[in-house]
Design a protein around this motif. Structure first.
Motif, PDB file in Angstrom:
ATOM      1  N   MET A  29      16.166  97.240  40.180  1.00  0.00           N
ATOM      2  CA  MET A  29      15.382  97.090  41.391  1.00  0.00           C
ATOM      3  C   MET A  29      14.140  97.975  41.300  1.00  0.00           C
ATOM      4  N   GLY A  30      13.005  97.452  41.737  1.00  0.00           N
ATOM      5  CA  GLY A  30      11.772  98.207  41.701  1.00  0.00           C
ATOM      6  C   GLY A  30      11.533  98.996  42.973  1.00  0.00           C
ATOM      7  N   TRP A  31      10.431  99.743  42.989  1.00  0.00           N
ATOM      8  CA  TRP A  31      10.084 100.592  44.125  1.00  0.00           C
ATOM      9  C   TRP A  31       9.956  99.760  45.402  1.00  0.00           C
ATOM     10  N   ASN A  32       9.237  98.630  45.345  1.00  0.00           N
ATOM     11  CA  ASN A  32       9.084  97.791  46.538  1.00  0.00           C
ATOM     12  C   ASN A  32      10.429  97.318  47.056  1.00  0.00           C
ATOM     13  N   ASP A  33      11.318  96.922  46.136  1.00  0.00           N
ATOM     14  CA  ASP A  33      12.648  96.462  46.548  1.00  0.00           C
ATOM     15  C   ASP A  33      13.405  97.568  47.271  1.00  0.00           C
ATOM     16  N   ASP A  34      13.308  98.794  46.765  1.00  0.00           N
ATOM     17  CA  ASP A  34      13.978  99.929  47.409  1.00  0.00           C
ATOM     18  C   ASP A  34      13.414 100.180  48.808  1.00  0.00           C
ATOM     19  N   VAL A  35      12.094 100.140  48.936  1.00  0.00           N
ATOM     20  CA  VAL A  35      11.445 100.359  50.229  1.00  0.00           C
ATOM     21  C   VAL A  35      11.882  99.287  51.234  1.00  0.00           C
ATOM     22  N   ILE A  36      11.904  98.040  50.790  1.00  0.00           N
ATOM     23  CA  ILE A  36      12.292  96.937  51.672  1.00  0.00           C
ATOM     24  C   ILE A  36      13.746  97.086  52.107  1.00  0.00           C
ATOM     25  N   GLU A  37      14.632  97.392  51.165  1.00  0.00           N
ATOM     26  CA  GLU A  37      16.052  97.549  51.488  1.00  0.00           C
ATOM     27  C   GLU A  37      16.268  98.695  52.476  1.00  0.00           C
TER      28      GLU A  37
END
Length: 137
Positions: free
Chosen positions: A1-9
């Motif tokens: 998972m990338g940074w954007n995915d972590d932020v969204i989650e």
């Protein structure tokens, strides 16, 4: 998972309480100008009487972020935003703030989040500001 995915989650699971931008974060469901695919882009959303404003700053780099071009090509899309304590999906239409209103709009953003002023010092471009206005479909 990338940074954007972590932020969204984090945004979704915490209802805007456990991420860098907190309740100001919104998730653009931009539609690719070339691909037609939906892309999720977490950005800071500045609430105003007409919805939200977003800044295509890309941290003050010389070029605009890809999502900016997507919003110009496909201005009707959805966002996820914190509304009344819950993360909801809102259909919106994006319009770019015109040049004669840009300074006032950008100054209001800098007054709210000062680091956006520093982005102007890093680039020669006029950093676009877009109004995201909710629509009823």
């Amino acid at each position: 998972m990338g940074w954007n995915d972590d932020v969204i989650e984090q945004f979704r699971s915490s209802k805007g309480t456990e991420n860098h931008w907190g309740p100001k974060l919104i998730i653009l469901h931009s539609i690719g100008a070339k691909s037609g695919r939906t892309h999720l882009n977490p950005v800071v959303g500045f609430r105003n009487e007409n919805g939200w404003r977003v800044v295509a700053s890309k941290g003050g780099t010389p070029e605009n972020p890809a999502w900016y071009h997507n919003l110009l090509a496909n201005p009707s899309f959805d966002i996820e935003a914190l509304v009344d304590g819950d993360v909801v999906t809102v259909p919106v239409t994006a319009t770019e703030i015109p040049a004669d209103q840009w300074h006032e709009a950008y100054s209001a953003i800098v007054a709210e989040e000062s680091q956006f002023g520093g982005y102007l010092e890093k680039t020669d471009r006029r950093i676009p500001v877009l109004q995201l206005t909710p629509r009823t479909d």
